[in-house]
Design a protein around this motif. Sequence first.
Motif, PDB file in Angstrom:
ATOM      1  N   VAL A 187       0.837  -1.205   0.000  1.00 27.96           N
ATOM      2  CA  VAL A 187       0.000   0.000   0.000  1.00 27.96           C
ATOM      3  C   VAL A 187       0.873   1.257   0.000  1.00 27.96           C
ATOM      4  N   PHE A 188       1.935   1.246   0.816  1.00 27.21           N
ATOM      5  CA  PHE A 188       2.854   2.379   0.820  1.00 27.21           C
ATOM      6  C   PHE A 188       3.582   2.494  -0.518  1.00 27.21           C
ATOM      7  N   ALA A 189       4.059   1.371  -1.037  1.00 29.88           N
ATOM      8  CA  ALA A 189       4.878   1.378  -2.247  1.00 29.88           C
ATOM      9  C   ALA A 189       4.083   1.717  -3.494  1.00 29.88           C
ATOM     10  N   CYS A 190       2.837   1.278  -3.544  1.00 33.06           N
ATOM     11  CA  CYS A 190       2.053   1.449  -4.773  1.00 33.06           C
ATOM     12  C   CYS A 190       0.952   2.501  -4.622  1.00 33.06           C
ATOM     13  N   ASN A 191       0.000   2.261  -3.716  1.00 37.86           N
ATOM     14  CA  ASN A 191      -1.156   3.148  -3.607  1.00 37.86           C
ATOM     15  C   ASN A 191      -0.782   4.562  -3.177  1.00 37.86           C
ATOM     16  N   PHE A 192       0.055   4.657  -2.135  1.00 40.81           N
ATOM     17  CA  PHE A 192       0.431   5.978  -1.660  1.00 40.81           C
ATOM     18  C   PHE A 192       1.336   6.695  -2.652  1.00 40.81           C
ATOM     19  N   SER A 193       2.208   5.945  -3.310  1.00 45.91           N
ATOM     20  CA  SER A 193       3.046   6.554  -4.350  1.00 45.91           C
ATOM     21  C   SER A 193       2.171   7.078  -5.478  1.00 45.91           C
ATOM     22  N   ASN A 194       1.149   6.300  -5.849  1.00 50.93           N
ATOM     23  CA  ASN A 194       0.266   6.730  -6.938  1.00 50.93           C
ATOM     24  C   ASN A 194      -0.518   7.979  -6.543  1.00 50.93           C
ATOM     25  N   LEU A 195      -0.886   8.091  -5.268  1.00 49.55           N
ATOM     26  CA  LEU A 195      -1.547   9.306  -4.802  1.00 49.55           C
ATOM     27  C   LEU A 195      -0.636  10.511  -5.011  1.00 49.55           C
ATOM     28  N   ASN A 196       0.650  10.335  -4.714  1.00 56.29           N
ATOM     29  CA  ASN A 196       1.592  11.439  -4.920  1.00 56.29           C
ATOM     30  C   ASN A 196       1.722  11.785  -6.402  1.00 56.29           C
ATOM     31  N   TYR A 197       1.621  10.774  -7.278  1.00 55.79           N
ATOM     32  CA  TYR A 197       1.633  11.056  -8.712  1.00 55.79           C
ATOM     33  C   TYR A 197       0.390  11.878  -9.096  1.00 55.79           C
ATOM     34  N   ILE A 198      -0.743  11.535  -8.505  1.00 52.51           N
ATOM     35  CA  ILE A 198      -1.982  12.276  -8.781  1.00 52.51           C
ATOM     36  C   ILE A 198      -1.834  13.733  -8.360  1.00 52.51           C
ATOM     37  N   ILE A 199      -1.272  13.936  -7.165  1.00 56.25           N
ATOM     38  CA  ILE A 199      -1.055  15.300  -6.673  1.00 56.25           C
ATOM     39  C   ILE A 199      -0.100  16.051  -7.596  1.00 56.25           C
ATOM     40  N   SER A 200       0.991  15.389  -7.997  1.00 56.94           N
ATOM     41  CA  SER A 200       1.956  16.019  -8.898  1.00 56.94           C
ATOM     42  C   SER A 200       1.292  16.434 -10.204  1.00 56.94           C
ATOM     43  N   GLU A 201       0.457  15.555 -10.738  1.00 54.10           N
ATOM     44  CA  GLU A 201      -0.226  15.850 -12.005  1.00 54.10           C
ATOM     45  C   GLU A 201      -1.146  17.054 -11.860  1.00 54.10           C
ATOM     46  N   GLU A 202      -1.877  17.123 -10.732  1.00 52.33           N
ATOM     47  CA  GLU A 202      -2.781  18.252 -10.499  1.00 52.33           C
ATOM     48  C   GLU A 202      -2.015  19.562 -10.393  1.00 52.33           C
ATOM     49  N   ILE A 203      -0.893  19.547  -9.672  1.00 56.21           N
ATOM     50  CA  ILE A 203      -0.072  20.754  -9.512  1.00 56.21           C
ATOM     51  C   ILE A 203       0.395  21.263 -10.872  1.00 56.21           C
ATOM     52  N   LEU A 204       0.855  20.353 -11.710  1.00 62.29           N
ATOM     53  CA  LEU A 204       1.345  20.732 -13.037  1.00 62.29           C
ATOM     54  C   LEU A 204       0.217  21.225 -13.940  1.00 62.29           C
ATOM     55  N   LYS A 205      -0.899  20.502 -13.951  1.00 61.45           N
ATOM     56  CA  LYS A 205      -1.999  20.855 -14.845  1.00 61.45           C
ATOM     57  C   LYS A 205      -2.576  22.228 -14.540  1.00 61.45           C
ATOM     58  N   LYS A 206      -2.578  22.600 -13.239  1.00 54.76           N
ATOM     59  CA  LYS A 206      -3.092  23.919 -12.864  1.00 54.76           C
ATOM     60  C   LYS A 206      -2.274  25.041 -13.479  1.00 54.76           C
ATOM     61  N   GLN A 207      -1.029  24.733 -13.829  1.00 53.69           N
ATOM     62  CA  GLN A 207      -0.156  25.721 -14.457  1.00 53.69           C
ATOM     63  C   GLN A 207       0.018  25.450 -15.954  1.00 53.69           C
ATOM     64  N   LEU A 267       1.002  22.703 -17.365  1.00 58.23           N
ATOM     65  CA  LEU A 267       2.180  21.875 -17.636  1.00 58.23           C
ATOM     66  C   LEU A 267       1.791  20.395 -17.690  1.00 58.23           C
ATOM     67  N   GLN A 268       2.568  19.612 -18.432  1.00 62.86           N
ATOM     68  CA  GLN A 268       2.243  18.213 -18.660  1.00 62.86           C
ATOM     69  C   GLN A 268       2.925  17.289 -17.641  1.00 62.86           C
ATOM     70  N   PHE A 269       2.183  16.295 -17.175  1.00 65.07           N
ATOM     71  CA  PHE A 269       2.724  15.322 -16.226  1.00 65.07           C
ATOM     72  C   PHE A 269       3.869  14.519 -16.829  1.00 65.07           C
ATOM     73  N   GLU A 270       3.877  14.389 -18.146  1.00 59.57           N
ATOM     74  CA  GLU A 270       4.929  13.606 -18.799  1.00 59.57           C
ATOM     75  C   GLU A 270       6.321  14.183 -18.556  1.00 59.57           C
ATOM     76  N   LEU A 271       6.389  15.437 -18.115  1.00 58.90           N
ATOM     77  CA  LEU A 271       7.682  16.024 -17.739  1.00 58.90           C
ATOM     78  C   LEU A 271       8.354  15.202 -16.635  1.00 58.90           C
ATOM     79  N   LEU A 272       7.544  14.558 -15.782  1.00 59.78           N
ATOM     80  CA  LEU A 272       8.073  13.790 -14.653  1.00 59.78           C
ATOM     81  C   LEU A 272       8.322  12.321 -14.992  1.00 59.78           C
TER      82      LEU A 272
END
Length: 262
Positions: free
Chosen positions: A170-190, A192-197
């Motif tokens: 859960v830590f390795a996959c689910n929680f990491s994926n949540l952080n990817y979701i947050i990263s994508e939202e931060i970028l999209k608001k500006q 910017l594309q998530f593919e940068l990461l």
Amino acid sequence: MKAIQNIVIIGSGNVAVNLAHAFRKAGKNILCVYSRDLAKARCLAMAVDAQHTDKLEMLPDKADLFLIAVTDSAIAGVVDRLKVSEGIVAHTSGSVNLVVLNKLKAGQGVFYPLMHLSSEKIIGFKNVPLCIEANNESNLLALQQLACAISEKVFCITSDERKIIHLAAVFACNFSNLNYIISEEILKKQGLQFELLHPLIAESANKIQTASPATIMTGPAVREDYDVIAEHLKMLENVPGYKKIYQILTETIIQKKKNHEL
């Protein structure tokens, strides 16, 4: 020990779909697929050349394996209604103890694939860890042989060990994926594309194949760069939920650095 050849699949979700395809590809015979959703049962059954039903009482009472691939909370209910006169009954949960099957007179086991699975993408199981457990040596050997028919990574794991593995996953996959979701939202608001990461994420995943995660940690928290951390927190003022996540993770990294764990 009787080799597992004839299999009944109970469920039609992500795990059921992927394992049914894997077993069929390995030359196993899928006798029947059960699902509360008759359309899903029919769809999976057609794909693996099996019968289908939405009634548990219509399942055959004899098979080499009855695989319960339903949500954790539904396993006990299936067990209560299942009529099996011959074969092994195994569930696929990462967190449910083997004892949930104790009331059955049939063989009992666990067949847990340690992988994020999706019914939209059927994967090969060659490198998927399969964690197996059974109520006796004969059933364990039968499940082990079946697992080895589809994967090169088969492990005999107790229920207590499996719960620990599931927590870590859960830590390795689910929680990491949540952080990817947050990263994508931060970028999209500006704009910017998530593919940068993508390269950064891929390189991090690649590094931990050969090194402990503790040895590859970088970033402002491990450097204790409080100016950058303060700036990041300021940028998250309007999203308190994400700010709290940032603070908790940052404080954890700093504490681990102080404890010489990083």
